[in-house]
Design a protein around this motif. Structure first.
Motif, PDB file in Angstrom:
ATOM      1  N   UNK A 121      47.177  28.753  38.637  1.00  0.00           N
ATOM      2  CA  UNK A 121      48.566  29.246  39.361  1.00  0.00           C
ATOM      3  C   UNK A 121      48.111  30.620  39.519  1.00  0.00           C
ATOM      4  N   UNK A 122      47.695  31.356  38.917  1.00  0.00           N
ATOM      5  CA  UNK A 122      47.222  32.342  39.242  1.00  0.00           C
ATOM      6  C   UNK A 122      46.298  32.703  40.508  1.00  0.00           C
ATOM      7  N   UNK A 123      45.242  31.797  40.396  1.00  0.00           N
ATOM      8  CA  UNK A 123      44.112  31.881  41.804  1.00  0.00           C
ATOM      9  C   UNK A 123      45.225  31.295  42.799  1.00  0.00           C
ATOM     10  N   UNK A 124      45.635  30.157  41.817  1.00  0.00           N
ATOM     11  CA  UNK A 124      46.979  29.976  44.119  1.00  0.00           C
ATOM     12  C   UNK A 124      47.543  31.048  44.600  1.00  0.00           C
ATOM     13  N   UNK A 125      48.473  31.687  43.704  1.00  0.00           N
ATOM     14  CA  UNK A 125      48.707  32.887  44.075  1.00  0.00           C
ATOM     15  C   UNK A 125      47.582  34.254  45.073  1.00  0.00           C
ATOM     16  N   UNK A 126      46.642  34.064  44.029  1.00  0.00           N
ATOM     17  CA  UNK A 126      45.555  34.853  44.787  1.00  0.00           C
ATOM     18  C   UNK A 126      45.244  34.789  46.263  1.00  0.00           C
ATOM     19  N   UNK A 127      45.243  33.784  47.009  1.00  0.00           N
ATOM     20  CA  UNK A 127      44.195  32.681  47.486  1.00  0.00           C
ATOM     21  C   UNK A 127      45.526  32.677  48.770  1.00  0.00           C
ATOM     22  N   UNK A 128      46.948  32.115  48.859  1.00  0.00           N
ATOM     23  CA  UNK A 128      47.912  32.761  48.923  1.00  0.00           C
ATOM     24  C   UNK A 128      48.211  34.704  49.580  1.00  0.00           C
ATOM     25  N   UNK A 129      47.307  35.510  48.913  1.00  0.00           N
ATOM     26  CA  UNK A 129      47.873  36.580  49.363  1.00  0.00           C
ATOM     27  C   UNK A 129      49.028  37.640  48.740  1.00  0.00           C
ATOM     28  N   UNK A 130      48.983  36.873  47.369  1.00  0.00           N
ATOM     29  CA  UNK A 130      49.756  37.711  46.251  1.00  0.00           C
ATOM     30  C   UNK A 130      48.575  38.574  45.220  1.00  0.00           C
ATOM     31  N   UNK A 131      49.094  39.543  44.777  1.00  0.00           N
ATOM     32  CA  UNK A 131      48.640  40.354  43.717  1.00  0.00           C
ATOM     33  C   UNK A 131      48.481  39.856  41.915  1.00  0.00           C
ATOM     34  N   UNK A 171      31.140  35.343  24.547  1.00  0.00           N
ATOM     35  CA  UNK A 171      29.214  34.281  24.499  1.00  0.00           C
ATOM     36  C   UNK A 171      29.749  34.182  26.217  1.00  0.00           C
ATOM     37  N   UNK A 172      28.587  32.460  26.333  1.00  0.00           N
ATOM     38  CA  UNK A 172      28.226  32.744  27.750  1.00  0.00           C
ATOM     39  C   UNK A 172      29.324  31.854  28.178  1.00  0.00           C
ATOM     40  N   UNK A 173      30.176  31.013  27.671  1.00  0.00           N
ATOM     41  CA  UNK A 173      31.651  30.636  28.568  1.00  0.00           C
ATOM     42  C   UNK A 173      32.765  31.304  28.578  1.00  0.00           C
ATOM     43  N   UNK A 174      32.576  32.243  27.974  1.00  0.00           N
ATOM     44  CA  UNK A 174      33.514  33.449  28.096  1.00  0.00           C
ATOM     45  C   UNK A 174      32.991  33.832  29.646  1.00  0.00           C
ATOM     46  N   UNK A 175      31.664  34.234  29.494  1.00  0.00           N
ATOM     47  CA  UNK A 175      32.157  35.536  30.264  1.00  0.00           C
ATOM     48  C   UNK A 175      31.493  35.021  31.557  1.00  0.00           C
ATOM     49  N   UNK A 176      31.398  33.221  31.884  1.00  0.00           N
ATOM     50  CA  UNK A 176      31.374  32.790  33.190  1.00  0.00           C
ATOM     51  C   UNK A 176      32.969  32.313  33.629  1.00  0.00           C
ATOM     52  N   UNK A 177      33.711  32.033  32.831  1.00  0.00           N
ATOM     53  CA  UNK A 177      35.110  32.040  33.313  1.00  0.00           C
ATOM     54  C   UNK A 177      36.285  33.037  32.954  1.00  0.00           C
ATOM     55  N   UNK A 178      35.405  34.273  33.072  1.00  0.00           N
ATOM     56  CA  UNK A 178      36.604  34.944  32.928  1.00  0.00           C
ATOM     57  C   UNK A 178      36.074  36.373  34.690  1.00  0.00           C
ATOM     58  N   UNK A 179      34.261  35.992  34.752  1.00  0.00           N
ATOM     59  CA  UNK A 179      33.764  36.337  36.439  1.00  0.00           C
ATOM     60  C   UNK A 179      34.250  35.437  36.784  1.00  0.00           C
ATOM     61  N   UNK A 180      34.508  33.858  36.969  1.00  0.00           N
ATOM     62  CA  UNK A 180      35.131  32.767  37.895  1.00  0.00           C
ATOM     63  C   UNK A 180      36.376  33.421  38.112  1.00  0.00           C
ATOM     64  N   UNK A 181      37.034  33.758  37.739  1.00  0.00           N
ATOM     65  CA  UNK A 181      38.610  34.151  37.561  1.00  0.00           C
ATOM     66  C   UNK A 181      38.658  35.709  38.649  1.00  0.00           C
ATOM     67  N   UNK A 182      38.293  36.485  38.138  1.00  0.00           N
ATOM     68  CA  UNK A 182      37.827  37.419  38.741  1.00  0.00           C
ATOM     69  C   UNK A 182      37.040  37.115  40.296  1.00  0.00           C
ATOM     70  N   UNK A 183      36.120  36.541  40.150  1.00  0.00           N
ATOM     71  CA  UNK A 183      35.677  36.290  41.819  1.00  0.00           C
ATOM     72  C   UNK A 183      36.851  35.485  43.228  1.00  0.00           C
ATOM     73  N   UNK A 184      37.790  35.026  41.938  1.00  0.00           N
ATOM     74  CA  UNK A 184      38.649  34.334  42.645  1.00  0.00           C
ATOM     75  C   UNK A 184      39.796  35.102  43.540  1.00  0.00           C
ATOM     76  N   UNK A 201      40.004  23.727  42.976  1.00  0.00           N
ATOM     77  CA  UNK A 201      39.641  24.380  43.365  1.00  0.00           C
ATOM     78  C   UNK A 201      40.061  23.734  44.986  1.00  0.00           C
ATOM     79  N   UNK A 202      41.100  22.527  45.700  1.00  0.00           N
ATOM     80  CA  UNK A 202      41.792  22.492  46.336  1.00  0.00           C
ATOM     81  C   UNK A 202      42.919  23.953  46.878  1.00  0.00           C
ATOM     82  N   UNK A 203      42.891  24.751  45.883  1.00  0.00           N
ATOM     83  CA  UNK A 203      43.866  25.548  45.798  1.00  0.00           C
ATOM     84  C   UNK A 203      43.802  25.776  47.839  1.00  0.00           C
ATOM     85  N   UNK A 204      44.507  25.778  48.348  1.00  0.00           N
ATOM     86  CA  UNK A 204      44.355  26.716  50.082  1.00  0.00           C
ATOM     87  C   UNK A 204      45.285  27.722  50.121  1.00  0.00           C
ATOM     88  N   UNK A 205      44.071  28.801  51.347  1.00  0.00           N
ATOM     89  CA  UNK A 205      44.588  29.949  51.541  1.00  0.00           C
ATOM     90  C   UNK A 205      45.710  30.405  52.374  1.00  0.00           C
TER      91      UNK A 205
END
Ligand code: KDG
Length: 314
Positions: free
Chosen positions: A39-49, A59-72, A294-298
């Motif tokens: 939901x947070x990613x969907x909102x960011x893509x739609x231009x909200x904070x 751990x590596x999974x945790x680092x991967x997940x947080x980087x991906x969410x931040x990257x969005x 992934x399919x969340x639109x901008x």
């Protein structure tokens, strides 16, 4: 502070490829999932904070997940990485068109979330707090945290949106009912699916469901009708039709996409019915792509869709 704050468990996701099922698959594709971060990613893509707070393992999974969410573009400044416990994991397989999820998240870092982990000022600074019923299914302390966050938001005049997201692989229906129904009482916007309501209220009858929803103080939006989403506001039912799509590829994440669109509509100051329509539109985009988010639109893609501009290949 972000306009929408949400928290919950985001996990590493491994997808078994080749349609052979996890038992025989030779390839697992890594990704991540989590209803609230979707939901947070969907909102960011739609231009909200938006801000996602949660606990991941250091751990590596945790680092991967947080980087991906931040990257969005989601604010993760209040998310915590802890050495106390590992990042949760889910594995998905798709066999003969049927998708199944296996969870490896008991005693995960997120399941140890406690009310003290909430940042009161961060929640108080938001316009909307979004919570889902997955969080209280994780542990007693997570259930306390979800309730505490909602109470805190209400004290500060922050609107609360709540998607029950019933996950029967995490708890049984009786336990879910006891926790989710009182949480629905705290919501300004209650966003369940029709199937979930049938289970939670033990009835197939829409009329009976509506009379139960009428006891809630907030507005309800019922997702997952046959051809429409229902807005139910102070006893008035308004069906809002779906956008038709030609190819449904993966329905996982559609509900989160709906929530992102609906909340975006609220933030844009749309009337409720229009916010539901935007929710439907976002949901219709998510189901045309593989993956939970992934399919969340901008916002630009949505503008193009609404103005009827087709796909330009080159
Ligand atoms: O709504 C999609 C989510 O279910 C998915 O991303 C993972 O949060 C998740 C869960 O607990 O199943």
């Amino acid at each position: 502070f972000p306009e929408v704050v949400t928290f919950g468990e985001s996990m590493a996701l491994l997808i078994a490829e080749g349609g052979k099922g996890l038992e025989y698959a030779n390839t697992l594709t890594p990704s991540f999932g989590g209803a609230e971060s979707n939901v947070a990613i969907g909102l960011a893509r739609l231009g909200h904070t938006s801000g996602w707070c949660g606990r991941l393992g250091d751990d590596p999974f945790g680092h991967r997940v947080i980087k991906a969410i931040r990257g969005e573009g989601v604010d993760v400044s209040r998310a915590q990485l802890t050495a106390e416990a590992p990042t949760g994991l889910m594995i998905r397989e798709n066999v003969a068109g049927k998708s199944s999820v296996y969870y490896y998240r008991k005693l995960s870092a997120a399941s140890r979330m406690r009310p003290e982990h909430l940042d009161e000022a961060y929640i108080a600074g938001a316009k909307i707090l979004h919570v889902t019923g997955i969080t209280p299914a994780l542990s007693d302390s997570c259930a306390e945290t979800a309730a505490a966050a909602m109470d805190l938001a209400k004290r500060h005049g922050v609107k609360v949106s709540f998607d029950p997201n019933l996950r029967l692989k995490l708890w049984d229906l009786e336990a879910a009912r006891k926790v989710l129904l009182p949480l629905a009482m705290k919501a300004d916007y209650f966003l369940p699916g029709l199937d979930e309501l049938k289970l939670l209220y033990e009835t197939e009858s829409l009329e009976e469901i509506l009379s139960r929803l009428n006891e809630l103080p907030g507005v309800s939006v019922i997702k997952g009708g046959k051809d429409e989403t229902y807005l139910f506001e102070h006893g008035k039912l308004t069906p809002v039709p779906y956008y038709k799509v030609d190819h449904v590829i993966d329905t996982v994440g559609a509900g989160d996409g709906f929530c992102a669109g609906f909340l975006s509509g609220l933030l844009r100051g749309y009337p409720l019915e229009e916010a539901v329509r935007l929710g439907n539109l976002i949901g219709s985009q998510v189901i045309q792509a593989v993956g939970d988010w992934e399919g969340l639109p901008s916002a630009a893609e949505i503008d193009r869709l609404l103005s009827g501009v087709g796909h330009v290949e080159r």
